[in-house]
Design a protein around this motif. Structure first.
Motif, PDB file in Angstrom:
ATOM      1  N   GLU A 186       1.597   4.290  22.135  1.00  0.00           N
ATOM      2  CA  GLU A 186       0.658   4.142  21.025  1.00  0.00           C
ATOM      3  C   GLU A 186      -0.308   2.973  21.193  1.00  0.00           C
ATOM      4  O   GLU A 186      -1.331   2.918  20.511  1.00  0.00           O
ATOM      5  CB  GLU A 186       1.434   3.978  19.717  1.00  0.00           C
ATOM      6  N   HIS A 187       0.025   2.043  22.086  1.00  0.00           N
ATOM      7  CA  HIS A 187      -0.818   0.851  22.217  1.00  0.00           C
ATOM      8  C   HIS A 187      -1.076   0.548  23.699  1.00  0.00           C
ATOM      9  O   HIS A 187      -0.854  -0.569  24.176  1.00  0.00           O
ATOM     10  CB  HIS A 187      -0.152  -0.348  21.535  1.00  0.00           C
ATOM     11  N   SER A 188      -1.569   1.539  24.410  1.00  0.00           N
ATOM     12  CA  SER A 188      -1.800   1.360  25.844  1.00  0.00           C
ATOM     13  C   SER A 188      -2.829   0.265  26.122  1.00  0.00           C
ATOM     14  O   SER A 188      -2.760  -0.424  27.144  1.00  0.00           O
ATOM     15  CB  SER A 188      -2.263   2.680  26.467  1.00  0.00           C
ATOM     16  N   ALA A 189      -3.790   0.086  25.196  1.00  0.00           N
ATOM     17  CA  ALA A 189      -4.793  -0.965  25.405  1.00  0.00           C
ATOM     18  C   ALA A 189      -4.152  -2.345  25.406  1.00  0.00           C
ATOM     19  O   ALA A 189      -4.548  -3.232  26.175  1.00  0.00           O
ATOM     20  CB  ALA A 189      -5.861  -0.881  24.318  1.00  0.00           C
ATOM     21  N   VAL A 190      -3.158  -2.529  24.537  1.00  0.00           N
ATOM     22  CA  VAL A 190      -2.460  -3.817  24.505  1.00  0.00           C
ATOM     23  C   VAL A 190      -1.699  -4.038  25.805  1.00  0.00           C
ATOM     24  O   VAL A 190      -1.714  -5.133  26.383  1.00  0.00           O
ATOM     25  CB  VAL A 190      -1.484  -3.867  23.307  1.00  0.00           C
ATOM     26  N   VAL A 191      -1.021  -2.996  26.276  1.00  0.00           N
ATOM     27  CA  VAL A 191      -0.248  -3.126  27.512  1.00  0.00           C
ATOM     28  C   VAL A 191      -1.173  -3.435  28.681  1.00  0.00           C
ATOM     29  O   VAL A 191      -0.872  -4.292  29.525  1.00  0.00           O
ATOM     30  CB  VAL A 191       0.563  -1.838  27.767  1.00  0.00           C
ATOM     31  N   THR A 192      -2.301  -2.770  28.737  1.00  0.00           N
ATOM     32  CA  THR A 192      -3.269  -3.034  29.806  1.00  0.00           C
ATOM     33  C   THR A 192      -3.757  -4.481  29.756  1.00  0.00           C
ATOM     34  O   THR A 192      -3.885  -5.148  30.796  1.00  0.00           O
ATOM     35  CB  THR A 192      -4.468  -2.079  29.680  1.00  0.00           C
ATOM     36  N   THR A 193      -4.009  -4.976  28.555  1.00  0.00           N
ATOM     37  CA  THR A 193      -4.444  -6.371  28.406  1.00  0.00           C
ATOM     38  C   THR A 193      -3.341  -7.335  28.830  1.00  0.00           C
ATOM     39  O   THR A 193      -3.607  -8.356  29.482  1.00  0.00           O
ATOM     40  CB  THR A 193      -4.853  -6.647  26.948  1.00  0.00           C
TER      41      THR A 193
END
Length: 636
Positions: free
Chosen positions: A372-379
């Motif tokens: 649900e929060h792939s952008a956070v993981v990428t960051t």
């Protein structure tokens, strides 16, 4: 009123005795105590009043208790209640001033019941609503009990904790805040306080609400800021000591308020040192992987961060905090901020990553975060984990969270596709041991299960050389063991899965020595870590099937070649273990391993010897003779 000399002691005592017995001259008694309170601001005066025989402490205690009883009479007239409050204020002022830094006065007040009476006064309605009485009562409580265990215990027994918490939620004058907060801080340090804190269901929330209120007033109010400093330590000390108090804060609103408090401290300008000189050259830029320099505001921020970690680490937090959309949105916003690199953003990100890491302690939570929060993981991977000029604690927090996210097998392909292998590999040789350990652990988790061939190949290309180097050079046992486990996992993945032919060719055409670190772990750490020994034996058995590695295993069967591997890197002492080679260790496992707490090691040692017997038919290495004369006969 003039302080009497020693020659007038008897007459002074008679005057004080008269004050105790006369219940009609309330105002006169109050004025007498007011004069004494003013004079007791001088240390030598209050010392003289308690070091020679004096009725002052006993008189104060008696008048305080009598006046308190009078106030409780509902039939009292308005004027008489006003007089009683005036007397109460002056009596408390006198007791507070007399006991300041004066253990003799404290002991006498305690003996005559005055400390318990002060605790009772704190609980009456007027102590919450009359500013002068509030100041006098809490000031007396602070002075009489400051760093005095017995007086603190008596105040707690009299129920003083609850009034402290009550008054924090009222609109008392700002100059009273520091007194109440310091008194509460003093009570916090007593062992008896913990049970009362835990029994007051609104304790933690009251403190957090008060800190939120003070933070809004602190810009131009030094008293409010001083009260905040004291109250932050009260909160953090109590959260550290008490699991029930941590559980009281397991609500999204409380954790969001604590993050607001953290943001407040991180936003404060760093105070200019008194001896700062504008002509002094600016300090050199901070080196990568080094912590930021801690100012006073940072120290308070660190304490608040620890409170966040403590609260989110409770089991109750998993269900109470993780589903909260407002809290999740706040954490996501912090971690995806475009201010990365500033001290404030780094510290906020560290707290957010630590909080999320504590909440990501179940497979369900971990898979939801990645999905649900792939952008956070990428960051996290590309901003907060990679080595750069960032607060080392932020990198540590990010690496810990990412390590947790690697645990569910379902997450590993996605994380590898996001670039986690290369990002973690960059810190395999980090000088910061906790980050190094987390990153090696991340790679090992990604290599477990059934990783994609591209993932295994990337790991061989970017991480294997550094892992081999770390095993050879480190003097940290935990790092050596974890890096060896990574090597064992890579070896099994490369040589047991047909799809990893390219990675296998890379290793076979390189000078990588996979055998030596595995043998070292069996010999040096096998007794302490039987599971790790088992993993290394399995990997060696796999390598024994490969012509590229079988010769290295056979060579180490010779004692002279392998005995040095059992020598701890931090000592020159020769131990009994060093007298054995790898062959002797295997022989001992085959002979006695079945009787150990981990009997699988005996079976795996036999499997290794069996595989070596099969693979060494064409070998002329000197280890072949050791294999045939010492080990193969043990298989029958």
């Amino acid at each position: 009123m003039v302080l009497p000399t020693r020659s007038a002691d008897e007459s002074t005592d008679r005057v004080l005795e008269g004050l105790v017995l006369d219940t009609t001259c309330v105002v006169a008694t109050a004025k007498t105590f007011k004069a004494l309170a003013d004079q007791c601001q001088d240390l030598s005066t209050r010392t003289r009043l308690t070091q020679h025989p004096s009725n002052l402490p006993r008189a104060l205690c008696a008048v305080l208790q009598r006046t308190l009883n009078d106030l409780r009479q509902l039939s009292s007239s308005e004027s008489s209640r006003a007089d009683d409050i005036f007397l109460l204020i002056q009596t408390l002022r006198c007791m507070g001033n007399l006991s300041a830094d004066n253990n003799d006065a404290r002991a006498q007040l305690l003996e005559h019941g005055g400390v318990a009476s002060i605790g009772s006064v704190l609980g009456i309605a007027e102590a919450q609503s009359e500013p002068l009485l509030t100041r006098a009562a809490f000031g007396a409580a602070l002075n009489v009990a400051l760093d005095h265990a017995e007086c603190s215990k008596a105040l707690l027994a009299a129920g003083a904790l609850h009034p402290h918490l009550q008054v924090l939620g009222t609109g008392v004058p700002s100059d009273v805040w520091p007194i109440v907060c310091m008194s509460l801080d003093n009570l916090c340090e007593h062992d008896d306080a913990a049970a009362q804190f835990e029994g007051h269901s609104d304790y933690a929330a009251s403190v957090v609400r008060t800190l939120s209120l003070l933070s809004r007033r602190a810009d131009g109010d030094q008293l409010a800021r001083g009260a905040m400093r004291t109250l932050v330590w009260v909160l953090c000390e109590t959260v550290e000591k008490s699991a029930p108090v941590r559980r009281q804060l397991c609500s999204p609103s409380a954790v969001l308020a604590i993050f607001d408090l953290l943001d407040f401290y991180l936003s404060l300008p760093e105070p200019k040192e008194e001896d700062d000189d504008d002509s002094t050259p600016a300090p050199a830029p901070a080196l990568p992987n080094r912590p930021i320099r801690q100012s006073a505001a940072n120290r308070y921020a660190d304490a608040v961060t620890q409170a966040i970690v403590g609260v989110s680490g409770e089991d109750e937090a998993l269900a109470a905090l993780f589903p909260s959309q407002p809290l999740t949105s706040r954490l996501v916003s912090i971690l995806t901020s475009n201010e990365a690199g500033s001290p404030r953003a780094d510290a906020m990100a560290a707290a957010a990553a630590l909080c999320l890491g504590n909440l990501a302690r179940t497979d369900d939570h971990c898979t939801r975060l990645v999905a649900e929060h792939s952008a956070v993981v990428t960051t996290l991977i590309h901003e907060w984990l990679i080595p750069r000029s960032v607060n080392v604690r932020t990198r540590h927090a990010a690496s810990g969270l990412l390590k947790n996210l690697c645990l569910p097998p379902a997450n590993r392909p996605s994380l590898a596709a996001m670039g986690l292998v290369a990002a973690a590999a960059a810190s395999v040789k980090s000088a910061v041991v906790p980050i190094q350990a987390n990153c090696i652990g991340i790679l090992r988790h990604l290599a477990n299960g059934s990783p994609e061939p591209d993932t295994v190949l990337e790991m061989v290309n970017v991480a294997l050389a550094d892992a081999l180097s770390v095993v050879k050079e480190t003097d940290v046992d935990a790092i050596r063991c974890e890096a060896t486990r990574l090597i064992a996992t890579i070896a099994k993945r490369v040589y047991l899965t047909e799809g990893n032919r390219v990675a296998r060719d890379v290793i076979d055409n390189s000078e990588f020595d996979l055998v030596t670190p595995l043998v070292r772990l069996v010999m040096l750490d096998g007794v302490r870590h039987p599971l790790l020994r088992q993993e290394s034996l399995v990997a060696l058995t796999v390598l024994a099937t490969q012509p590229r590695h079988v010769g290295g295993i056979l060579r180490l069967l010779v004692k002279e070649n392998s005995a040095p591997l059992a020598k701890p890197p931090t000592t020159d002492a020769i131990t009994e273990v060093e007298q054995n080679g790898f062959a002797e260790v295997l022989a001992n496992l085959i002979t006695n391993g079945a009787d150990t707490p981990f009997p699988q090691a005996a079976l795996q040692a036999k499997s290794l010897v069996t595989q070596l017997a099969t693979s060494s038919a064409t070998e002329s290495d000197e280890g072949v003779s050791v294999l045939r004369t010492m080990l193969i006969p043990l298989l029958s």
